[in-house]
Design an enzyme around this catalytic site. Structure first.
Site, PDB file in Angstrom:
ATOM      1  N   HIS A 323       0.832  -1.207   0.000  1.00  0.00           N
ATOM      2  CA  HIS A 323       0.000   0.000   0.000  1.00  0.00           C
ATOM      3  C   HIS A 323       0.868   1.259   0.000  1.00  0.00           C
ATOM      4  O   HIS A 323       0.481   2.308  -0.529  1.00  0.00           O
ATOM      5  CB  HIS A 323      -0.912   0.034   1.242  1.00  0.00           C
ATOM      6  CG  HIS A 323      -2.042  -0.945   1.197  1.00  0.00           C
ATOM      7  ND1 HIS A 323      -1.904  -2.235   1.601  1.00  0.00           N
ATOM      8  CD2 HIS A 323      -3.328  -0.796   0.785  1.00  0.00           C
ATOM      9  CE1 HIS A 323      -3.064  -2.872   1.463  1.00  0.00           C
ATOM     10  NE2 HIS A 323      -3.947  -2.012   0.959  1.00  0.00           N
ATOM     11  N   ASP A 395      -4.470  -6.000  -7.874  1.00  0.00           N
ATOM     12  CA  ASP A 395      -4.775  -5.272  -6.648  1.00  0.00           C
ATOM     13  C   ASP A 395      -4.941  -3.806  -7.044  1.00  0.00           C
ATOM     14  O   ASP A 395      -4.700  -3.424  -8.199  1.00  0.00           O
ATOM     15  CB  ASP A 395      -3.645  -5.461  -5.635  1.00  0.00           C
ATOM     16  CG  ASP A 395      -4.118  -5.262  -4.189  1.00  0.00           C
ATOM     17  OD1 ASP A 395      -5.198  -4.667  -3.994  1.00  0.00           O
ATOM     18  OD2 ASP A 395      -3.395  -5.693  -3.270  1.00  0.00           O
TER      19      ASP A 395
END
Length: 469
Positions: A323, A395
Protein backbone atom coordinates in the site's frame (compact mmCIF):
# COMPACT_ATOMS: atom_id res chain seq x y z
CA UNK A 1 -93.56 -112.63 -7.37
CA UNK A 2 -90.74 -111.73 -5.07
CA UNK A 3 -88.23 -112.36 -7.85
CA UNK A 4 -90.06 -110.02 -10.27
CA UNK A 5 -90.15 -107.22 -7.70
CA UNK A 6 -86.44 -107.60 -7.02
CA UNK A 7 -85.62 -107.31 -10.76
CA UNK A 8 -87.79 -104.20 -11.09
CA UNK A 9 -85.97 -102.63 -8.15
CA UNK A 10 -82.53 -103.37 -9.66
CA UNK A 11 -83.54 -101.91 -13.01
CA UNK A 12 -84.95 -98.82 -11.27
CA UNK A 13 -81.75 -98.14 -9.34
CA UNK A 14 -79.65 -98.62 -12.50
CA UNK A 15 -81.84 -96.14 -14.32
CA UNK A 16 -81.47 -93.57 -11.58
CA UNK A 17 -77.65 -93.96 -11.60
CA UNK A 18 -77.57 -93.65 -15.37
CA UNK A 19 -79.59 -90.43 -15.31
CA UNK A 20 -77.37 -89.02 -12.57
CA UNK A 21 -74.26 -89.69 -14.70
CA UNK A 22 -75.82 -87.95 -17.64
CA UNK A 23 -76.64 -84.88 -15.53
CA UNK A 24 -73.08 -84.74 -14.11
CA UNK A 25 -71.63 -85.04 -17.61
CA UNK A 26 -73.76 -82.19 -18.88
CA UNK A 27 -72.73 -79.99 -15.93
CA UNK A 28 -69.05 -80.78 -16.61
CA UNK A 29 -69.36 -79.87 -20.26
CA UNK A 30 -71.10 -76.63 -19.41
CA UNK A 31 -68.41 -75.73 -16.82
CA UNK A 32 -65.59 -76.47 -19.23
CA UNK A 33 -67.17 -74.28 -21.88
CA UNK A 34 -67.52 -71.36 -19.49
CA UNK A 35 -63.87 -71.73 -18.37
CA UNK A 36 -62.69 -71.76 -21.99
CA UNK A 37 -64.80 -68.68 -22.70
CA UNK A 38 -63.18 -66.88 -19.72
CA UNK A 39 -59.67 -67.80 -20.92
CA UNK A 40 -60.52 -66.64 -24.41
CA UNK A 41 -61.83 -63.33 -23.09
CA UNK A 42 -58.66 -62.86 -20.96
CA UNK A 43 -56.37 -63.44 -23.91
CA UNK A 44 -58.48 -61.18 -26.11
CA UNK A 45 -58.41 -58.36 -23.54
CA UNK A 46 -54.64 -58.71 -23.14
CA UNK A 47 -54.05 -58.60 -26.88
CA UNK A 48 -56.31 -55.57 -27.25
CA UNK A 49 -54.48 -53.76 -24.42
CA UNK A 50 -51.11 -54.54 -25.98
CA UNK A 51 -52.38 -53.35 -29.34
CA UNK A 52 -53.48 -50.05 -27.80
CA UNK A 53 -50.02 -49.55 -26.28
CA UNK A 54 -48.43 -50.26 -29.64
CA UNK A 55 -50.66 -47.62 -31.23
CA UNK A 56 -49.81 -45.05 -28.51
CA UNK A 57 -53.30 -44.98 -26.90
CA UNK A 58 -53.59 -44.13 -23.23
CA UNK A 59 -49.98 -42.91 -22.92
CA UNK A 60 -48.08 -39.61 -23.57
CA UNK A 61 -46.94 -39.04 -27.13
CA UNK A 62 -43.17 -39.38 -27.51
CA UNK A 63 -40.73 -37.91 -30.00
CA UNK A 64 -40.94 -38.78 -33.69
CA UNK A 65 -38.10 -41.28 -33.23
CA UNK A 66 -40.01 -42.98 -30.42
CA UNK A 67 -43.14 -43.19 -32.60
CA UNK A 68 -41.21 -44.86 -35.41
CA UNK A 69 -39.76 -47.42 -33.00
CA UNK A 70 -43.24 -48.28 -31.63
CA UNK A 71 -44.91 -48.55 -35.00
CA UNK A 72 -42.22 -50.80 -36.49
CA UNK A 73 -41.93 -53.20 -33.55
CA UNK A 74 -43.42 -56.62 -34.56
CA UNK A 75 -46.21 -58.05 -32.45
CA UNK A 76 -45.35 -61.05 -30.36
CA UNK A 77 -47.40 -64.16 -29.69
CA UNK A 78 -50.19 -64.17 -27.12
CA UNK A 79 -47.94 -66.00 -24.68
CA UNK A 80 -45.18 -63.36 -25.09
CA UNK A 81 -47.65 -60.53 -24.49
CA UNK A 82 -49.00 -62.22 -21.40
CA UNK A 83 -45.47 -62.80 -20.10
CA UNK A 84 -44.65 -59.09 -20.46
CA UNK A 85 -47.80 -57.91 -18.74
CA UNK A 86 -47.36 -60.28 -15.83
CA UNK A 87 -43.93 -58.73 -14.85
CA UNK A 88 -42.21 -61.59 -13.00
CA UNK A 89 -40.80 -60.81 -9.57
CA UNK A 90 -37.31 -59.22 -9.49
CA UNK A 91 -34.42 -60.82 -7.69
CA UNK A 92 -32.68 -58.97 -4.87
CA UNK A 93 -29.68 -58.36 -7.14
CA UNK A 94 -31.92 -56.75 -9.77
CA UNK A 95 -33.52 -54.54 -7.11
CA UNK A 96 -30.08 -53.16 -6.23
CA UNK A 97 -28.69 -53.00 -9.76
CA UNK A 98 -31.60 -51.08 -11.27
CA UNK A 99 -31.34 -48.01 -9.00
CA UNK A 100 -27.57 -47.96 -9.52
CA UNK A 101 -28.09 -48.05 -13.28
CA UNK A 102 -30.66 -45.26 -13.05
CA UNK A 103 -28.29 -43.21 -10.89
CA UNK A 104 -25.58 -43.67 -13.50
CA UNK A 105 -27.95 -42.51 -16.22
CA UNK A 106 -28.93 -39.50 -14.10
CA UNK A 107 -25.26 -38.68 -13.63
CA UNK A 108 -24.69 -38.88 -17.39
CA UNK A 109 -27.74 -36.70 -17.99
CA UNK A 110 -26.53 -34.13 -15.44
CA UNK A 111 -23.09 -34.13 -17.05
CA UNK A 112 -24.68 -33.53 -20.45
CA UNK A 113 -26.79 -30.74 -18.94
CA UNK A 114 -23.68 -29.12 -17.43
CA UNK A 115 -21.93 -29.31 -20.80
CA UNK A 116 -24.97 -27.85 -22.56
CA UNK A 117 -25.17 -25.05 -19.97
CA UNK A 118 -21.46 -24.30 -20.43
CA UNK A 119 -21.95 -24.10 -24.19
CA UNK A 120 -24.93 -21.83 -23.72
CA UNK A 121 -22.97 -19.48 -21.41
CA UNK A 122 -20.03 -19.44 -23.82
CA UNK A 123 -22.28 -18.72 -26.78
CA UNK A 124 -24.24 -16.01 -24.99
CA UNK A 125 -21.05 -14.31 -23.77
CA UNK A 126 -19.63 -14.45 -27.28
CA UNK A 127 -22.84 -13.02 -28.73
CA UNK A 128 -22.90 -10.18 -26.18
CA UNK A 129 -19.28 -9.31 -26.87
CA UNK A 130 -19.84 -9.19 -30.63
CA UNK A 131 -22.37 -6.40 -30.07
CA UNK A 132 -19.97 -4.30 -27.98
CA UNK A 133 -17.80 -1.48 -29.28
CA UNK A 134 -14.06 -1.45 -28.56
CA UNK A 135 -14.63 1.27 -25.97
CA UNK A 136 -17.32 -0.80 -24.20
CA UNK A 137 -15.01 -3.82 -24.15
CA UNK A 138 -12.21 -1.79 -22.60
CA UNK A 139 -14.48 -0.35 -19.89
CA UNK A 140 -15.48 -3.91 -18.92
CA UNK A 141 -11.88 -4.45 -17.78
CA UNK A 142 -12.20 -1.93 -14.92
CA UNK A 143 -13.53 -2.10 -11.36
CA UNK A 144 -13.64 1.37 -9.79
CA UNK A 145 -14.98 3.19 -6.76
CA UNK A 146 -18.25 5.13 -7.15
CA UNK A 147 -16.24 8.30 -6.54
CA UNK A 148 -13.92 7.53 -9.47
CA UNK A 149 -16.96 6.93 -11.65
CA UNK A 150 -19.01 10.01 -10.71
CA UNK A 151 -16.51 12.58 -9.42
CA UNK A 152 -18.60 12.99 -6.25
CA UNK A 153 -16.52 13.18 -3.05
CA UNK A 154 -18.41 10.46 -1.10
CA UNK A 155 -21.16 8.47 -2.80
CA UNK A 156 -24.02 7.19 -0.62
CA UNK A 157 -26.81 7.13 -3.22
CA UNK A 158 -27.24 6.45 -6.92
CA UNK A 159 -29.36 8.79 -9.02
CA UNK A 160 -29.11 10.79 -12.22
CA UNK A 161 -25.40 11.53 -11.78
CA UNK A 162 -24.60 7.83 -11.47
CA UNK A 163 -26.90 6.97 -14.38
CA UNK A 164 -25.15 9.47 -16.66
CA UNK A 165 -21.71 8.31 -15.52
CA UNK A 166 -22.48 4.64 -16.26
CA UNK A 167 -23.87 5.51 -19.68
CA UNK A 168 -20.68 7.38 -20.51
CA UNK A 169 -18.31 4.95 -18.74
CA UNK A 170 -19.83 1.43 -18.71
CA UNK A 171 -17.30 -0.09 -16.30
CA UNK A 172 -17.25 -3.77 -15.37
CA UNK A 173 -17.71 -3.25 -11.64
CA UNK A 174 -17.96 -0.95 -8.63
CA UNK A 175 -16.15 -1.51 -5.32
CA UNK A 176 -17.57 0.01 -2.14
CA UNK A 177 -15.90 0.99 1.12
CA UNK A 178 -17.28 1.71 4.58
CA UNK A 179 -18.06 5.44 3.98
CA UNK A 180 -20.41 4.45 1.15
CA UNK A 181 -22.36 2.01 3.33
CA UNK A 182 -24.46 3.78 5.96
CA UNK A 183 -27.24 1.32 6.72
CA UNK A 184 -29.03 -1.65 5.27
CA UNK A 185 -31.88 0.11 3.44
CA UNK A 186 -29.61 2.82 1.99
CA UNK A 187 -27.12 0.22 0.74
CA UNK A 188 -29.76 -1.97 -0.89
CA UNK A 189 -31.40 0.99 -2.66
CA UNK A 190 -28.08 2.41 -3.86
CA UNK A 191 -26.91 -0.92 -5.29
CA UNK A 192 -30.27 -1.71 -6.93
CA UNK A 193 -30.26 1.67 -8.65
CA UNK A 194 -26.70 1.22 -9.89
CA UNK A 195 -27.47 -2.20 -11.34
CA UNK A 196 -30.56 -0.85 -13.09
CA UNK A 197 -28.41 1.76 -14.85
CA UNK A 198 -25.90 -0.79 -16.17
CA UNK A 199 -26.22 -2.21 -19.66
CA UNK A 200 -24.20 -5.37 -18.98
CA UNK A 201 -24.56 -5.92 -15.24
CA UNK A 202 -22.02 -4.77 -12.67
CA UNK A 203 -19.71 -6.62 -10.35
CA UNK A 204 -20.74 -5.09 -7.00
CA UNK A 205 -17.67 -5.67 -4.87
CA UNK A 206 -16.52 -5.24 -1.28
CA UNK A 207 -13.62 -6.33 0.94
CA UNK A 208 -15.40 -8.45 3.53
CA UNK A 209 -12.78 -10.85 4.88
CA UNK A 210 -13.71 -10.98 8.55
CA UNK A 211 -11.43 -9.94 11.38
CA UNK A 212 -9.64 -6.64 10.79
CA UNK A 213 -11.00 -6.15 7.24
CA UNK A 214 -14.77 -5.73 7.31
CA UNK A 215 -16.63 -2.96 5.50
CA UNK A 216 -20.01 -4.26 6.63
CA UNK A 217 -19.60 -6.47 9.69
CA UNK A 218 -18.32 -3.57 11.81
CA UNK A 219 -21.45 -1.53 11.15
CA UNK A 220 -24.34 -2.55 13.42
CA UNK A 221 -26.77 -0.83 11.03
CA UNK A 222 -26.06 -3.42 8.33
CA UNK A 223 -27.32 -6.52 10.17
CA UNK A 224 -24.27 -8.52 9.09
CA UNK A 225 -22.45 -11.10 11.22
CA UNK A 226 -19.08 -9.89 12.54
CA UNK A 227 -16.74 -12.72 11.51
CA UNK A 228 -13.58 -13.29 13.60
CA UNK A 229 -10.10 -13.24 12.07
CA UNK A 230 -9.08 -16.04 9.73
CA UNK A 231 -6.17 -16.78 12.06
CA UNK A 232 -8.66 -17.68 14.81
CA UNK A 233 -10.65 -19.80 12.34
CA UNK A 234 -7.46 -21.59 11.29
CA UNK A 235 -6.56 -22.22 14.93
CA UNK A 236 -9.68 -24.40 15.29
CA UNK A 237 -8.21 -26.81 12.70
CA UNK A 238 -11.83 -27.43 11.70
CA UNK A 239 -12.30 -26.89 7.96
CA UNK A 240 -16.08 -26.77 8.44
CA UNK A 241 -15.54 -23.47 10.25
CA UNK A 242 -13.82 -22.07 7.15
CA UNK A 243 -16.73 -23.27 5.02
CA UNK A 244 -19.18 -21.50 7.35
CA UNK A 245 -17.18 -18.27 7.06
CA UNK A 246 -17.49 -18.24 3.27
CA UNK A 247 -21.10 -19.36 3.28
CA UNK A 248 -22.17 -16.89 5.98
CA UNK A 249 -20.44 -13.87 4.46
CA UNK A 250 -21.62 -14.77 0.96
CA UNK A 251 -25.23 -15.37 1.99
CA UNK A 252 -25.52 -12.23 4.08
CA UNK A 253 -23.87 -9.70 1.79
CA UNK A 254 -25.69 -11.04 -1.26
CA UNK A 255 -28.94 -9.95 0.43
CA UNK A 256 -27.64 -6.38 0.22
CA UNK A 257 -26.90 -6.69 -3.50
CA UNK A 258 -23.20 -7.56 -3.45
CA UNK A 259 -22.11 -10.28 -5.86
CA UNK A 260 -18.31 -10.15 -5.55
CA UNK A 261 -16.20 -10.40 -2.39
CA UNK A 262 -12.48 -9.74 -2.45
CA UNK A 263 -11.91 -12.65 -0.09
CA UNK A 264 -10.64 -15.09 1.10
CA UNK A 265 -7.01 -14.27 1.85
CA UNK A 266 -4.96 -17.20 0.50
CA UNK A 267 -1.63 -15.92 1.82
CA UNK A 268 0.46 -17.98 4.23
CA UNK A 269 1.63 -15.89 7.19
CA UNK A 270 5.16 -17.22 6.77
CA UNK A 271 7.14 -14.16 7.90
CA UNK A 272 6.70 -13.03 11.53
CA UNK A 273 7.88 -9.56 10.50
CA UNK A 274 5.09 -9.18 7.96
CA UNK A 275 3.06 -6.02 8.59
CA UNK A 276 0.17 -6.42 6.13
CA UNK A 277 -1.16 -10.00 6.39
CA UNK A 278 -0.77 -11.32 9.94
CA UNK A 279 -4.11 -12.48 11.36
CA UNK A 280 -5.81 -12.08 7.97
CA UNK A 281 -4.29 -15.43 6.95
CA UNK A 282 -5.57 -18.82 8.10
CA UNK A 283 -2.14 -19.64 9.54
CA UNK A 284 1.54 -20.35 9.00
CA UNK A 285 1.29 -23.97 7.76
CA UNK A 286 0.73 -24.02 3.98
CA UNK A 287 -1.06 -27.37 4.07
CA UNK A 288 -3.52 -26.22 6.72
CA UNK A 289 -4.04 -22.89 4.99
CA UNK A 290 -4.72 -24.71 1.71
CA UNK A 291 -7.44 -26.83 3.30
CA UNK A 292 -9.05 -23.81 4.92
CA UNK A 293 -8.95 -21.76 1.73
CA UNK A 294 -10.55 -24.57 -0.31
CA UNK A 295 -13.35 -24.99 2.25
CA UNK A 296 -13.95 -21.24 2.38
CA UNK A 297 -14.19 -21.04 -1.41
CA UNK A 298 -16.77 -23.84 -1.40
CA UNK A 299 -18.77 -21.94 1.20
CA UNK A 300 -18.76 -18.83 -0.95
CA UNK A 301 -19.72 -20.79 -4.06
CA UNK A 302 -22.62 -22.52 -2.30
CA UNK A 303 -23.92 -19.09 -1.27
CA UNK A 304 -23.81 -17.89 -4.88
CA UNK A 305 -21.10 -15.31 -4.19
CA UNK A 306 -18.18 -14.77 -6.57
CA UNK A 307 -15.05 -14.87 -4.40
CA UNK A 308 -11.43 -13.86 -4.92
CA UNK A 309 -8.20 -15.53 -3.83
CA UNK A 310 -5.62 -12.93 -2.84
CA UNK A 311 -2.76 -11.81 -2.96
CA UNK A 312 -1.05 -13.96 -5.62
CA UNK A 313 1.69 -15.23 -5.55
CA UNK A 314 1.70 -14.65 -1.77
CA UNK A 315 2.07 -11.50 0.33
CA UNK A 316 2.73 -13.33 3.60
CA UNK A 317 6.51 -13.42 3.32
CA UNK A 318 7.12 -9.72 2.67
CA UNK A 319 8.21 -7.32 5.38
CA UNK A 320 6.89 -4.27 3.52
CA UNK A 321 3.30 -3.22 2.77
CA UNK A 322 2.59 -2.62 -0.94
CA UNK A 323 0.00 0.00 0.00
CA UNK A 324 2.87 2.33 0.84
CA UNK A 325 5.69 1.25 -1.45
CA UNK A 326 7.64 -1.62 -2.96
CA UNK A 327 7.16 -4.98 -1.20
CA UNK A 328 9.66 -7.79 -1.82
CA UNK A 329 9.72 -11.51 -1.27
CA UNK A 330 13.14 -13.11 -1.61
CA UNK A 331 11.85 -16.64 -2.09
CA UNK A 332 12.76 -18.77 -5.10
CA UNK A 333 10.15 -20.33 -7.35
CA UNK A 334 10.70 -23.76 -5.76
CA UNK A 335 10.16 -22.24 -2.31
CA UNK A 336 6.94 -20.60 -3.53
CA UNK A 337 5.73 -23.94 -4.90
CA UNK A 338 6.18 -25.66 -1.54
CA UNK A 339 4.55 -22.87 0.47
CA UNK A 340 2.83 -19.76 -0.93
CA UNK A 341 1.36 -21.31 -4.08
CA UNK A 342 -0.29 -24.29 -2.40
CA UNK A 343 -3.33 -22.47 -0.98
CA UNK A 344 -3.91 -20.78 -4.34
CA UNK A 345 -3.82 -24.15 -6.11
CA UNK A 346 -6.29 -25.55 -3.60
CA UNK A 347 -8.58 -22.55 -4.12
CA UNK A 348 -8.39 -22.96 -7.89
CA UNK A 349 -9.38 -26.61 -7.59
CA UNK A 350 -12.27 -25.61 -5.31
CA UNK A 351 -13.63 -23.35 -8.05
CA UNK A 352 -12.55 -19.78 -7.30
CA UNK A 353 -13.76 -17.53 -10.12
CA UNK A 354 -11.26 -14.73 -9.52
CA UNK A 355 -7.67 -14.30 -8.32
CA UNK A 356 -6.14 -10.98 -7.28
CA UNK A 357 -2.46 -10.49 -8.08
CA UNK A 358 -0.50 -8.46 -5.53
CA UNK A 359 2.12 -5.80 -6.22
CA UNK A 360 4.88 -8.00 -4.85
CA UNK A 361 8.38 -8.00 -6.33
CA UNK A 362 10.22 -11.34 -6.46
CA UNK A 363 13.88 -10.75 -7.46
CA UNK A 364 14.74 -14.47 -7.21
CA UNK A 365 11.90 -15.50 -9.50
CA UNK A 366 11.74 -12.84 -12.20
CA UNK A 367 12.86 -9.32 -12.99
CA UNK A 368 12.41 -6.66 -10.32
CA UNK A 369 8.92 -5.64 -11.30
CA UNK A 370 5.65 -5.98 -9.34
CA UNK A 371 3.97 -9.35 -9.94
CA UNK A 372 0.93 -7.52 -11.32
CA UNK A 373 3.03 -6.41 -14.29
CA UNK A 374 5.09 -9.59 -14.71
CA UNK A 375 4.36 -11.93 -17.61
CA UNK A 376 6.37 -14.66 -15.89
CA UNK A 377 4.12 -14.48 -12.82
CA UNK A 378 0.69 -13.82 -14.33
CA UNK A 379 0.86 -15.93 -17.48
CA UNK A 380 3.86 -18.18 -16.91
CA UNK A 381 3.00 -19.39 -13.39
CA UNK A 382 -0.68 -18.65 -12.76
CA UNK A 383 -2.18 -19.20 -16.20
CA UNK A 384 0.13 -21.85 -17.67
CA UNK A 385 1.74 -23.75 -14.79
CA UNK A 386 -1.25 -23.68 -12.44
CA UNK A 387 -3.81 -23.98 -15.27
CA UNK A 388 -6.03 -21.16 -14.01
CA UNK A 389 -8.74 -20.14 -16.48
CA UNK A 390 -10.75 -17.70 -14.37
CA UNK A 391 -10.54 -13.92 -14.05
CA UNK A 392 -7.21 -12.42 -12.98
CA UNK A 393 -7.62 -8.98 -11.39
CA UNK A 394 -4.93 -6.62 -10.17
CA UNK A 395 -4.77 -5.27 -6.65
CA UNK A 396 -5.62 -1.57 -6.46
CA UNK A 397 -3.50 0.30 -8.97
CA UNK A 398 -3.73 3.40 -6.76
CA UNK A 399 -1.43 1.73 -4.22
CA UNK A 400 2.00 3.28 -3.91
CA UNK A 401 3.84 0.16 -5.14
CA UNK A 402 2.37 0.97 -8.58
CA UNK A 403 1.32 4.64 -8.53
CA UNK A 404 4.76 5.84 -7.38
CA UNK A 405 6.50 4.09 -10.26
CA UNK A 406 4.09 4.04 -13.22
CA UNK A 407 1.57 6.36 -14.82
CA UNK A 408 -2.04 5.11 -14.92
CA UNK A 409 -1.98 4.45 -18.66
CA UNK A 410 1.42 2.74 -18.53
CA UNK A 411 0.38 0.45 -15.65
CA UNK A 412 -2.98 -0.45 -17.26
CA UNK A 413 -1.43 -1.30 -20.63
CA UNK A 414 1.31 -3.40 -19.03
CA UNK A 415 -1.18 -5.31 -16.84
CA UNK A 416 -3.26 -6.32 -19.87
CA UNK A 417 -0.16 -7.21 -21.90
CA UNK A 418 1.12 -9.62 -19.23
CA UNK A 419 -2.25 -11.40 -18.92
CA UNK A 420 -4.41 -9.64 -16.31
CA UNK A 421 -8.11 -9.46 -17.16
CA UNK A 422 -9.33 -6.69 -14.86
CA UNK A 423 -7.76 -3.55 -13.40
CA UNK A 424 -8.83 -2.47 -9.93
CA UNK A 425 -9.00 1.23 -9.07
CA UNK A 426 -6.53 2.87 -11.44
CA UNK A 427 -5.13 6.11 -10.05
CA UNK A 428 -6.65 7.98 -13.01
CA UNK A 429 -9.47 6.10 -14.74
CA UNK A 430 -9.66 8.21 -17.91
CA UNK A 431 -5.90 7.98 -18.45
CA UNK A 432 -5.97 4.20 -18.03
CA UNK A 433 -8.88 3.80 -20.48
CA UNK A 434 -7.23 6.04 -23.08
CA UNK A 435 -3.93 4.23 -22.63
CA UNK A 436 -5.42 0.83 -23.48
CA UNK A 437 -7.44 2.20 -26.42
CA UNK A 438 -4.32 3.86 -27.82
CA UNK A 439 -2.36 0.61 -27.39
CA UNK A 440 -5.02 -1.32 -29.34
CA UNK A 441 -5.11 1.25 -32.14
CA UNK A 442 -1.30 1.19 -32.39
CA UNK A 443 -1.10 -2.60 -32.34
CA UNK A 444 0.69 -2.85 -28.98
CA UNK A 445 -2.34 -4.80 -27.73
CA UNK A 446 -4.55 -6.72 -30.13
CA UNK A 447 -8.33 -6.47 -29.91
CA UNK A 448 -8.34 -10.28 -29.65
CA UNK A 449 -6.35 -9.96 -26.42
CA UNK A 450 -8.99 -7.57 -25.04
CA UNK A 451 -11.73 -9.99 -26.09
CA UNK A 452 -10.09 -12.90 -24.24
CA UNK A 453 -10.53 -11.00 -20.99
CA UNK A 454 -13.99 -9.65 -21.80
CA UNK A 455 -15.19 -13.17 -22.58
CA UNK A 456 -13.98 -14.42 -19.18
CA UNK A 457 -15.69 -11.49 -17.44
CA UNK A 458 -19.02 -11.98 -19.23
CA UNK A 459 -18.98 -15.74 -18.61
CA UNK A 460 -18.55 -15.29 -14.85
CA UNK A 461 -21.29 -12.65 -14.81
CA UNK A 462 -23.61 -15.00 -16.68
CA UNK A 463 -22.78 -17.97 -14.45
CA UNK A 464 -23.32 -15.89 -11.30
CA UNK A 465 -26.62 -14.48 -12.55
CA UNK A 466 -25.26 -10.91 -12.66
CA UNK A 467 -26.30 -10.92 -16.30
CA UNK A 468 -29.55 -12.75 -16.88
CA UNK A 469 -28.78 -16.00 -18.67
Amino acid sequence: MKKKNRKRMIFGIAGILFMAGVVIGIIGVLGKGEKEQKQTRTKTDTIEAASELEQGKGMPTGSDDEKVKTETTPKGTEEEVTAVTESPEKTETEDIAEPLEQAGKRGDDEKKTDEQTEQTVEEKAQNMMEHMSLEEKIYQLFVVTPEQLTGVSTVTMAGDTTRAALEAQPVGGIVFFAPNLLNREQTITMIQNMQSYSKTGLFIAVDEEGGSVMRLGNNSEMGITAIPSMESVGDTEDISQAYRVGNTIGSEISQLGFNLDFAPVADVNSNPNNTVIGSRAFGTDPEKVAEMVAACVKGFRDSGMVCTLKHFPGHGDTEEDSHYGEAKSWKTLDELRTCELRPFQAGIEAGASMIMVGHITLPNVTEEIPATLSHDIVTGILREEMKYNGIIITDSMAMSAIANLYSSDEAAVKAIQVGCDMILMPYQLESAINGIETAVNSGDITEERIEESVLRILKVKLEAGIIEN
